[in-house]
Design an enzyme around this catalytic site. Sequence first.
Site, short mmCIF file in Angstrom:
data_model
loop_
_atom_site.label_atom_id
_atom_site.label_comp_id
_atom_site.label_asym_id
_atom_site.label_seq_id
_atom_site.Cartn_x
_atom_site.Cartn_y
_atom_site.Cartn_z
N HIS A 48 41.49 48.07 -0.87
CA HIS A 48 40.67 48.31 -2.05
C HIS A 48 41.43 49.01 -3.18
CE1 HIS A 48 37.02 46.78 -0.33
NE2 HIS A 48 37.13 47.56 0.72
N ARG A 73 46.75 50.51 5.38
CA ARG A 73 45.72 49.50 5.59
C ARG A 73 46.10 48.24 4.84
NH1 ARG A 73 39.22 50.06 4.63
NH2 ARG A 73 39.82 50.55 2.48
N ASP A 87 58.31 45.23 9.32
CA ASP A 87 59.72 45.22 8.97
C ASP A 87 60.04 46.28 7.92
OD1 ASP A 87 60.28 43.24 10.78
OD2 ASP A 87 60.50 41.63 9.29
N GLU A 152 33.39 46.78 11.03
CA GLU A 152 32.58 47.27 9.92
C GLU A 152 31.45 46.33 9.53
OE1 GLU A 152 35.23 47.76 6.56
OE2 GLU A 152 36.63 46.32 7.41
N ASP A 177 30.70 49.42 4.73
CA ASP A 177 30.49 47.98 4.85
C ASP A 177 29.41 47.67 5.86
OD1 ASP A 177 32.37 46.27 3.17
OD2 ASP A 177 33.77 47.72 3.99
#
Length: 351
Positions: A48, A73, A87, A152, A177
């Site tokens: 977000h 996230r 990586d 969620e 959510d």
Amino acid sequence: MPAPLNAFKAALQAGQPQVGCWIGMADTYAAEIAATSQFDWLLVDGEHAPNDLRSILEQVRVIEGSGSQPVARLPIGETWMIKQYLDAGVQNILVPMVESGDQARDLVRAVRYPPYGVRGVGSALARASRFAAIPDYLKTADKQICLLVQVENRAGLEALDDILASDVDGVFLGPSDLAADMGHIGDASHTEVVEAVLDAITRVVAAGKFAGILTLDPAMQRKCLDLGATFLATNIDVTLFAQAVRRAADEALALLPDQSVSGVAKTEAASKYLQQLCKHWSHKAQVAFDDTHGSVEFPGGSRLTLVAGETSLSLTAQTGPRGDLTRWQEVIEAHLVRFAFREDFSIDWVD
């Protein structure tokens, strides 16, 4: 030489609750400021917040140099994207909107090298291996990756047992959510939502997985910890900054005088108009009135006091130092003129 020890994962495995903060400012300088705090972990948000892999990596770097542990996230749980994050040296990843056991198992494969997974072998190019300076990285990396999945919505809750049967390290509950999906958008504190979240945390802990949540509600934070949640985010940098800067502005503006103007309207129906106006605004503002006195205060700071005499209505209109006093006068007068349509009504304003 093995892959670097994941201190965040090690603490969770030891059963030590880790408290954290959400980092959504999408700015390295802001992340470095947050890293001077004593949060155990800081989550850099790519779902977000306006981040991409490069900006997340820069924030992860400054957090790594502090006493906090970085978590990132992803915007979505795509295998190619997970590979890039790993990586880049991100050992702790949170994947949003996981709704099935099959999806969870795909994510597990995405964070592991063959033959246990599908992570592409490109460690010679990767920051994760210190650019091939860690000779045993490929053989030891899997154990140091912490995969957290976000449940969620109702589909995720229905599939929770199957998700828990996978090799994910932990499950993060998303109340906001979930509240929207349950028909309570904007109300994560709704009883139905809270009960669902607490039940899910209980099930996650019982399955031997790490349970986590972001909630700004101290009572909910306490309940989650008491149920065994081990990674808990208690605040958001954007929220903290917004609240602090708005409070600072309010305090600064409070040093300045309010704007005020008084007026008088000649009318023998002053008490009637006073009560009509107060009743009209009672559903929008704080209002108090009787036959001769009235007061109105709107959330934005516009205020009005009224005194009704036998032949006149006296008014005092006020706003904060940066309010639009002229517009407020126009609004007051427009309403009173409408109520007094049977007479030639006007307010004589005096600064």
